[in-house]
Write an enzyme that holds these catalytic residues in place. Structure first.
Site, short mmCIF file in Angstrom:
data_model
loop_
_atom_site.label_atom_id
_atom_site.label_comp_id
_atom_site.label_asym_id
_atom_site.label_seq_id
_atom_site.Cartn_x
_atom_site.Cartn_y
_atom_site.Cartn_z
N SER A 196 7.89 -14.03 1.22
CA SER A 196 7.38 -13.71 -0.12
C SER A 196 7.14 -14.99 -0.91
CB SER A 196 8.38 -12.84 -0.88
OG SER A 196 8.73 -11.71 -0.13
N GLU A 248 21.38 -11.34 -2.78
CA GLU A 248 20.12 -10.59 -2.78
C GLU A 248 20.40 -9.09 -2.89
OE1 GLU A 248 17.66 -11.54 0.57
OE2 GLU A 248 15.89 -10.63 -0.33
#
Ligand code: FAD
Length: 388
Positions: free
Chosen positions: A165, A248
């Site tokens: 990403s 995360e």
């Protein structure tokens, strides 16, 4: 454990809310434009917005002042997150930097790394991507093949990452590479900082199903990094990577629950406006609203525990599993409610199309739901290890 807010914290919440209302462009309020994060024309706006947020003292809230943070508590950080989510303010363009890289550098980095990288992350001088997954190493991250070979005081990196990403505009990558072929897969990898403008880095875009350019394939051919770019112990990268994944799963984007609640409210209002707020739909919306409350209490419990010095552990998987599945439920109800209108140009259709397509990947990244369930079963509940 204390999960109630003090008067001081309530006053801080009001201050944050007022600042956001006074400074957030009207077009962003209530997520009208979310999540056009990675399109080129949004980048300048997003960088400018984040710098304003930082200058006002609302990012890096719980990081030490010596490293560019505000030196406040994690609860204050949660409050800022909740207010950002409630108003649908833009997601960070530097979410990997802010939510993964800075926390791991603050945890295991050298003093120099802490002083250099963390203020730059907050001021969006550096934007980060995360080079963990590879074509044959996603859930089974320990199988990564990307290698870093020592050459004097430098390392030479060769390999390929995928689903990276933000790599198309990131300036830096936090890269997991194999540094020791003799050791077991879990003991022979290390974490490096790689500058994305280094010779030998090749970024190739993959377009998302939501239409946005979000992730990429990244190839590394004889990319050189200096020894100072190692984060944490040499060959100890697995433990560090697991800690990154804990951030995360547990603490990133604590604003989610607040934003999801706003999405649910928007759906309810739309159903009412078009005369389709049936008893069945009401009960479904009510069920999701209660799940969001459960998520909020888990967030508060986690934040409180971590504030008390606890490490983010395997229980982070509960949070990841919970938020990602709740979001898919909201997206499904939106799809069903909009029916044939799902595809039209109205703001509500556009918003829920994005939510629907984006939420598909949410049960995959940061570890798929199956992996979260395995972790909960084996490491939290102590059940026997399943067959692989
Ligand atoms: C939107 C998005 C953004 C991403 N961004 C990044 C990024 O920035 N950086 C990065 O490094 N990665 C990123 N990823 C990659 C992500 O981490 C991986 O896709 C994920 O870990 C799954 O790996 P995989 O795709 O290789 O699937 P696989 O590991 O091949 O899994 C395929 C299927 O098998 C199941 N499975 C695998 N092993 C087991 C098991 N032991 N038990 C039960 N079921 C199992 C999985 O749950 C899945 O359903 C991103 C992914 C998405 C969708």
């Amino acid at each position: 454990m204390d999960i109630s807010f003090s008067d001081k914290q309530k006053a801080y919440r009001a201050e944050v809310r007022n600042w956001l209302l006074a400074n957030l462009p009207a077009s962003w309020v209530q997520g009208a434009q979310w999540p056009r994060l990675s399109e080129d024309d949004d980048q300048a706006f997003l960088i400018d917005w984040e710098r304003q947020l930082y200058a006002a003292g609302y990012s890096g809230v719980a990081w030490p002042e010596a490293y560019g943070g505000q030196g406040r508590s994690l609860i204050d950080d949660l409050i800022v997150n909740e207010e950002i989510g409630r108003l649908g303010a833009p997601e960070s363009i530097n979410t990997i930097g802010r939510e993964l890289v800075a926390p791991i550098i603050l945890s295991v980095g050298s003093e120099e790394q802490k002083r250099h990288y963390t203020p730059r992350i907050l001021n969006i001088d550096d934007v980060w991507c995360q080079g963990f997954s590879e074509p044959n190493a996603g859930s089974d991250l320990a199988s990564i093949k990307t290698r870093a070979v020592r050459a004097g005081d430098r390392w030479i990196i060769n390999g390929q990452k995928i689903w990276t990403s933000y790599a198309h505009f990131a300036t830096h990558c936090i890269l997991l590479a194999r540094t020791n072929l003799e050791a077991s897969p879990y003991r022979g990898m290390s974490l490096f900082v790689v500058r994305m403008d280094s010779p030998g880095v090749d970024v190739r875009p993959i377009r998302h199903m939501n239409g946005l350019r979000h992730f990429n394939e990244v190839f590394f051919t004889d990319v050189e990094v200096s020894s100072e770019m190692l984060i944490g112990p040499l060959d100890g990268g697995w433990k560090v990577a697991v800690e990154v994944l804990g951030f995360e799963r547990a603490t990133t984007r604590l604003y989610r629950q607040a934003r999801f609640l706003e999405e649910l409210k928007a759906l309810t209002e739309h159903a009412q406006a078009i005369g389709r707020l049936s008893d069945g739909l009401k009960s479904e919306l009510g069920e999701i609203a209660s799940e969001l409350m459960i998520l909020r209490y888990h967030n508060l419990r986690f934040t409180s525990r971590i504030s008390g010095g606890a490490k983010i552990g395997d229980e982070a998987s509960f949070l990841k599993l919970l938020w990602s599945h709740i979001h898919q439920k909201i997206a499904r109800v939106g799809l069903e409610l909009l029916g044939a209108d799902f595809d039209d140009d109205s703001p509500i259709a556009e918003r829920f199309r994005r939510i629907y397509f984006t939420s598909r990947g949410e049960t995959v990244y940061a570890g798929s739901s199956q992996i979260q369930r395995n972790i909960i079963a084996e490491r939290v509940l102590g059940l026997p290890r399943g067959g692989r």
